[in-house]
Design an enzyme around this catalytic site. Structure first.
Site, PDB file in Angstrom:
ATOM      1  N   ASP A 329      33.070  10.671 -46.363  1.00  8.96           N
ATOM      2  CA  ASP A 329      31.934  10.963 -45.510  1.00  8.96           C
ATOM      3  C   ASP A 329      31.515  12.398 -45.797  1.00  8.96           C
ATOM      4  OD1 ASP A 329      33.852  12.418 -44.102  1.00  8.96           O
ATOM      5  OD2 ASP A 329      32.868  12.065 -42.192  1.00  8.96           O
ATOM      6  N   ASP A 366      25.568  17.825 -23.981  1.00 11.83           N
ATOM      7  CA  ASP A 366      26.001  17.328 -25.296  1.00 11.83           C
ATOM      8  C   ASP A 366      27.144  18.201 -25.801  1.00 11.83           C
ATOM      9  OD1 ASP A 366      26.309  16.504 -27.885  1.00 11.83           O
ATOM     10  OD2 ASP A 366      24.217  16.751 -28.477  1.00 11.83           O
TER      11      ASP A 366
HETATM   12  N1  LIG Z   1      24.686  15.585 -31.107  1.00 12.09           N
HETATM   13  C1  LIG Z   1      23.720  14.957 -31.749  1.00 12.09           C
HETATM   14  N2  LIG Z   1      22.601  14.640 -31.097  1.00 12.09           N
HETATM   15  C2  LIG Z   1      21.625  13.980 -31.721  1.00 12.09           C
HETATM   16  N3  LIG Z   1      21.645  13.604 -32.999  1.00 12.09           N
HETATM   17  C3  LIG Z   1      22.725  13.880 -33.705  1.00 12.09           C
HETATM   18  C4  LIG Z   1      23.821  14.572 -33.133  1.00 12.09           C
HETATM   19  N4  LIG Z   1      24.767  14.700 -34.072  1.00 12.09           N
HETATM   20  C5  LIG Z   1      24.285  14.125 -35.172  1.00 12.09           C
HETATM   21  N5  LIG Z   1      23.056  13.621 -34.965  1.00 12.09           N
HETATM   22  C6  LIG Z   1      22.224  12.913 -35.939  1.00 12.09           C
HETATM   23  O1  LIG Z   1      22.789  11.635 -36.217  1.00 12.09           O
HETATM   24  C7  LIG Z   1      23.019  11.504 -37.617  1.00 12.09           C
HETATM   25  C8  LIG Z   1      24.206  10.631 -37.875  1.00 12.09           C
HETATM   26  O2  LIG Z   1      25.380  11.238 -37.428  1.00 12.09           O
HETATM   27  P1  LIG Z   1      26.806  10.682 -37.855  1.00 12.09           P
HETATM   28  O3  LIG Z   1      27.835  11.429 -37.112  1.00 12.09           O
HETATM   29  O4  LIG Z   1      26.807   9.200 -37.849  1.00 12.09           O
HETATM   30  O5  LIG Z   1      26.880  11.040 -39.374  1.00 12.09           O
HETATM   31  P2  LIG Z   1      27.100  12.461 -40.001  1.00 12.09           P
HETATM   32  O6  LIG Z   1      28.155  13.148 -39.222  1.00 12.09           O
HETATM   33  O7  LIG Z   1      25.818  13.120 -40.204  1.00 12.09           O
HETATM   34  O8  LIG Z   1      27.610  12.145 -41.410  1.00 12.09           O
HETATM   35  P3  LIG Z   1      29.024  11.706 -41.879  1.00 12.09           P
HETATM   36  O9  LIG Z   1      29.052  10.250 -41.596  1.00 12.09           O
HETATM   37  O10 LIG Z   1      28.963  12.043 -43.297  1.00 12.09           O
HETATM   38  O11 LIG Z   1      30.064  12.489 -41.161  1.00 12.09           O
HETATM   39  C9  LIG Z   1      23.166  12.924 -38.090  1.00 12.09           C
HETATM   40  O12 LIG Z   1      22.885  13.039 -39.430  1.00 12.09           O
HETATM   41  C10 LIG Z   1      22.138  13.652 -37.238  1.00 12.09           C
HETATM   42  O13 LIG Z   1      20.837  13.476 -37.757  1.00 12.09           O
HETATM   43 MG   LIG Z   2      31.225  12.550 -39.596  1.00  9.26          MG
END
Ligand SMILES: Nc1ncnc2c1ncn2[C@@H]1O[C@H](COP(=O)(O)OP(=O)(O)OP(=O)(O)O)[C@@H](O)[C@H]1O
Ligand SMILES: [Mg+2]
Ligand SMILES: [K+]
Length: 713
Positions: A329, A366
Site C-alpha cells: 500500500d 476526525d
Molecule cells: N480523514 C479523512 N477524511 C476524508 N478523506 C480522507 C481521509 N483520509 C483519507 N481520505 C481520502 O480517502 C482516500 C482513501 O484513503 P485510504 O486510507 O483508503 O487509502 P490511502 O491511505 O490513501 O492509501 P493506502 O491504501 O495506500 O494506504 C485518501 O486517498 C484520501 O483522498
Molecule cells: Mg493506508
C-alpha cells in the site's frame, strides 16, 4: 514537493548496506555456533532420546531402534567391535538431537528476555467510556493486566507500561518499543490513523493515551513471540513434510533391502551379525539430512527474528523463498504515513478563510492524522472552532469505502453538512445534491495530485444549496532509499505493485518516484483483495505489505502477508509476519531468508544422499570380503581399508561426525546471492553433490587409519 521530510517520529529508515541492523542488540554473529552452545544443549539432546519425541523423525527413530538392537547384541556377545558400533550409533542420534537443541537454544535466551517484559503490570481500566464522546463519565479501576479482555479500555500515561495489545482510541504518545523491537528510538502511536497499534509490554514515554484492548490474556503478541522463538508452536511446513515422507520412504526401502540381504548372505555362507546389518542400514539411510532437517527450519525462523521480523508460520517463510510479486500500500508503507495538511486551495470566488473554516468544522471530530493536521492548519489561519460548535452535530467518520468524512450539524441556527475527502467521492456527493461543479475544482485537485500530494475536496450543503469550496493539499513523503531497494527486488525477479486508496494521479506520481513496476489506484479493501486473488490465479506467489485496516483482507489472502508493526491491530492480526521495523523493503531480506532456507535444505539433502552412496562402497566390500563367489566385490574396496570391522566402524563414525560438522552450515544457511534458479541448482549440485560423493572416501580412510590401532578390533 516531497523533498522536505516531516518530523520523522518513525525510526529512521534503515539505510541499505552493511551497517543495516548493526544497531540491534539482539543480532548475534550470524550462524556462529560456539562450543559452549553445544555443551549447554547437550542435556536437551539426551532428553530428546525419548521414543515419543524420536518417532516424529522417522529416519533418526530407525537409528535409535538400531542402537537398542546393537546394544543388546553387544551385551549378549560382547566384543570391542559391537560396543564401538553401539556407542557411535547412540552418538549419531544424540548429534541429531543436538542440532535441533542448539537451534532451539538460541531462541530460549531471547524468550527469557521477552518473558521479563511480560512481567505483571497493573492496568488502569476505564469503566463506562463511550468512543466519540467527551470522556467525562468514566472512572478508573486498577486491575492486573492478566484480567484485561478485548474491548476493555485502559489509560496509560507517561512512564507507564502498556498492559496489553490494543488500539489507541484517544491521544498521541511517544512509545518506547525497545522491549519488543530492540530499537531504542521512540515511536509515535496515535488514535485514528494507521499508526494506532500498541503492543503490551512497551512503555509510554510522554503524554497520555486511551487504548482499546484487542487481545485475550495469553494470546498477546508477546506471548506469540515467546512461543515462536522457543519453537514450542512450530509445526512442520508443507515442504518439510513432503521431504520427511520422501526420507521415510527411502528408509523403508533400505530396511527391506537389508532384511532381504541376510538370506542371500546366508546362502553364500557369509551370514552377518545384527551389528553389521544395523550398521549397513544406518550408513544407507539419509541420516545427515534426517538429523539436520528440523534445525534448518528452526534456524530459518530464527534468522528472520534476527532481522526483526516475526513470522507466525513457517509456511510463510518457505513461500517467501518463491515469491514473485509484491503488493504494497502507499500511505505508511511507501510514504511515511503522517499525511499533513499543507495548504488550503479555494476555488474561484471562495475565500481561503471560508474554505479553512469549513475544513476545520468537518475535521473537529476526525481523529485521523489527516483530520488533526487540517484542524491545526486552519488554526494557523486564525480559525478556532471548538467542541462547542459541534454539540448538536453528528460526526461522519472516514471510511475507506466512502473515502470521505465530515459532519452534519446545526450552525448559527441553520442546518449544515460538510464533507471532505477524495475528489471523486466529494464531487459525486455534491452532484447528487444538485451542485454546480466549479470549473477549477477538478483542475485544482489534479494539479495537487500530479505533484504527488493527496487532494481532499471540501463541499458544504446548507440552505443556500450545495457548493464545492476548494481543496486541502495533504503532503506525504516517500521514504528515502526506496527506489534503489525496489530495483534490488526487480533483480531478484520480484515485481512490485502499489495498491492504494488514493487517486490515480497521486498514485502515478508516487509510483514514479518510488520506482514501483505497476500501481492500482482508488482501491477499496475489496479491490486490494481481488487484485491479490487475480495475481494468484495467474500462478504468482504473492507477498503483501501494508499497515491499514483497509489492507487487512489482502494481508490475509497473500501467501506472505507482512504487516508493519506501526500498523493497526487488524492488519497485524491478518498478516502472517510482522515487521518490527515497519520497513516495506524488509521483504528483500525476508525473501533472502526464505530462499536460503529452501537452498540449504536442498543442498544438504543432495549432500546426504550422495554421501550415503559413497559409504556403500566402504561397507559392502567389507561385509563380503573374502567370501567365495563374491570376489568381484573386493574390487569395490578402492580405499584399501584395514579390515572389514575397521571399515564398517569407520563408516559409522564418519556418518555420525558429518552431522556435527554440518550443524553450523544448517544453522547459518547456505550463502545466497541473487542469481537464476538454474545457476543456483547447477552450483549446488556441483558443490554439495560432488562434495558429498568425495568426502566419505577421505573421511572414512582417515578414520580407518586411526582406529586400526584400537586394541581388539
Ligand atoms: N480523514 C479523512 N477524511 C476524508 N478523506 C480522507 C481521509 N483520509 C483519507 N481520505 C481520502 O480517502 C482516500 C482513501 O484513503 P485510504 O486510507 O483508503 O487509502 P490511502 O491511505 O490513501 O492509501 P493506502 O491504501 O495506500 O494506504 C485518501 O486517498 C484520501 O483522498
Ligand atoms: Mg493506508
Ligand atoms: K546415512
Amino acid at each position: 514537493m516531497l523533498q522536505t521530510a516531516p518530523e520523522q517520529e518513525t525510526p529512521p529508515f534503515p539505510a541499505p548496506g552493511p551497517q543495516r541492523g548493526a544497531r540491534r542488540h539482539r543480532r548475534v554473529a550470524a550462524g556462529a555456533v560456539e562450543p559452549r552452545q553445544l555443551l549447554t544443549a547437550f542435556p536437551d539432546a539426551v532428553r530428546k532420546l525419548h521414543p515419543r519425541v524420536m518417532v516424529r523423525n522417522p529416519v533418526m527413530f530407525v537409528v535409535e531402534v538400531g542402537s537398542v538392537l546393537t546394544t543388546l547384541s553387544a551385551l549378549l556377545a560382547p566384543s570391542v567391535f559391537a560396543w564401538l558400533i553401539s556407542a557411535w550409533l547412540w552418538l549419531t542420534v544424540v548429534f541429531a538431537n543436538l542440532a535441533e537443541a542448539v537451534a532451539e537454544g538460541r531462541g530460549k535466551a531471547q524468550a527469557e528476555t521477552l518473558r521479563r517484559t511480560r512481567s505483571t503490570t497493573v492496568a488502569r481500566r476505564l469503566r463506562v467510556w463511550k468512543v466519540g464522546f467527551s470522556p467525562h463519565d468514566w472512572e478508573e479501576q486498577r486491575v492486573p493486566a492478566s484480567d484485561l479482555r478485548p474491548q476493555d479500555f485502559v489509560v496509560v500515561e507517561a512512564g507507564g507500561t502498556v498492559p496489553g495489545d490494543g488500539e489507541v482510541v484517544e491521544g498521541v504518545a511517544s512509545v518506547d518499543e525497545s522491549a519488543i523491537t530492540g530499537e531504542s528510538a521512540p515511536v509515535i502511536r496515535e488514535a485514528g490513523g494507521d499508526r494506532s497499534g500498541v503492543t503490551g509490554g512497551t512503555t509510554v514515554l510522554s503524554d497520555r493515551i486511551v487504548v482499546r484492548i484487542t487481545s485475550r490474556p495469553g494470546h498477546t503478541f508477546l506471548d506469540r513471540m515467546i512461543s515462536l522463538v522457543e519453537g514450542t508452536t512450530r509445526q512442520k511446513t508443507p515442504n518439510e513434510l513432503a521431504l520427511n515422507i520422501l526420507l521415510a520412504s527411502l528408509t523403508v526401502i533400505f530396511i527391506l533391502a537389508v532384511v532381504s540381504l541376510q538370506p542371500m548372505a546366508g546362502y553364500a555362507g557369509a551370514e552377518q551379525t545384527i551389528t553389521v546389518l544395523v550398521a549397513l542400514l544406518v550408513t544407507l539411510i539419509p541420516t545427515t539430512i534426517g538429523a539436520l532437517l528440523s534445525a534448518i527450519g528452526i534456524a530459518g525462523m530464527d534468522r528472520l527474528v534476527q532481522r526483526n521480523v516475526i513470522a507466525l508460520s513457517g509456511r510463510a517463510v518457505e513461500a517467501a523463498g518463491d515469491v514473485n510479486t509484491l503488493l504494497l500500500d502507499k500511505t505508511g508503507t511507501i510514504t511515511w504515513g503522517n499525511r499533513q495538511a499543507a495548504s488550503f486551495v479555494p476555488v474561484k470566488g471562495v475565500t481561503r478563510e471560508l474554505l479553512a473554516d469549513a475544513a476545520q468544522l468537518a475535521s473537529l471530530a476526525d481523529g485521523t492524522p489527516e483530520g488533526r493536521s487540517i484542524v491545526a492548519l486552519a488554526q494557523r489561519h486564525g480559525i478556532h472552532h471548538g467542541d462547542a460548535d459541534f454539540v448538536h452535530g453528528r460526526f461522519v467518520p472516514f471510511s475507506a469505502q466512502t473515502r470521505m468524512s465530515g459532519a452534519d450539524f446545526a450552525y448559527e441556527g441553520d442546518f449544515c453538512r460538510i464533507r471532505k475527502g477524495a475528489a471523486g467521492a466529494v464531487l459525486h456527493w455534491a452532484e447528487q445534491r444538485g451542485a454546480e461543479i466549479p470549473v477549477d475544482a477538478r483542475w485544482i485537485a489534479d494539479s495537487i495530485a500530479a505533484g504527488g500530494g493527496t487532494p481532499l475536496l471540501v463541499a458544504v450543503e446548507d440552505r443556500e444549496g450545495t457548493r464545492v469550496l476548494g481543496a486541502v493539499h495533504l503532503k506525504d513523503v516517500v521514504k528515502p532509499g526506496i527506489a534503489q531497494r525496489f530495483a534490488e527486488l526487480r533483480a531478484m525477479g520480484i515485481r512490485t505493485v502499489m495498491v492504494t486508496g488514493d487517486n490515480p494521479l497521486t498514485a502515478k506520481a508516487i509510483a514514479a518516484e518510488a520506482g514501483v513496476d505497476d500501481y492500482l489506484a482508488e482501491a477499496t479493501p475489496e479491490q486490494k483483495l481481488a487484485r491479490i486473488r487475480e495475481e494468484q490465479a495467474g500462478g504468482n506467489l504473492v507477498a503483501m505489505t501494508g499497515d491499514g485496516t483497509n489492507d487487512a483482507p489482502a494481508l490475509a489472502q497473500a501467501d506472505v502477508g507482512v504487516a508493519m508493526n506501526t500498523g493497526t491491530s487488524a492488519a497485524k492480526e491478518a498478516g502472517n509476519m510482522v515487521d518490527l521495523d515497519s520497513n516495506p523493503t524488509k521483504l528483500i531480506e525476508i525473501v533472502e531468508v526464505g530462499k536460503q532456507l529452501l537452498i540449504t535444505r536442498g543442498a544438504l539433502t543432495t549432500f546426504s544422499i550422495c554421501n550415503d552412496v559413497a559409504k556403500y562402497f566402504a561397507i559392502v566390500p567389507a561385509m563380503f570380503g573374502g567370501v567365495a563367489g563374491y570376489e568381484g566385490l573386493e574390487k569395490l574396496n578402492v580405499m584399501g581399508l584395514h579390515s572389514p570391522t575397521t571399515a564398517i566402524a569407520s563408516a559409522i563414525i564418519f556418518n555420525a561426525l558429518v552431522i556435527v560438522a554440518l550443524i553450523p552450515l544448517a544453522l547459518r544457511g547456505v550463502r545466497y546471492a541473487p542469481s537464476s534458479a538454474h545457476a543456483l541448482l547447477r552450483r549446488n549440485l556441483g558443490v554439495y553433490g560432488v562434495g558429498g560423493l568425495v568426502a566419505p572416501f577421505a573421511g572414512i580412510k582417515l578414520i580407518d587409519l586411526l582406529i586400526q590401532y584400537v586394541p581388539g578390533i
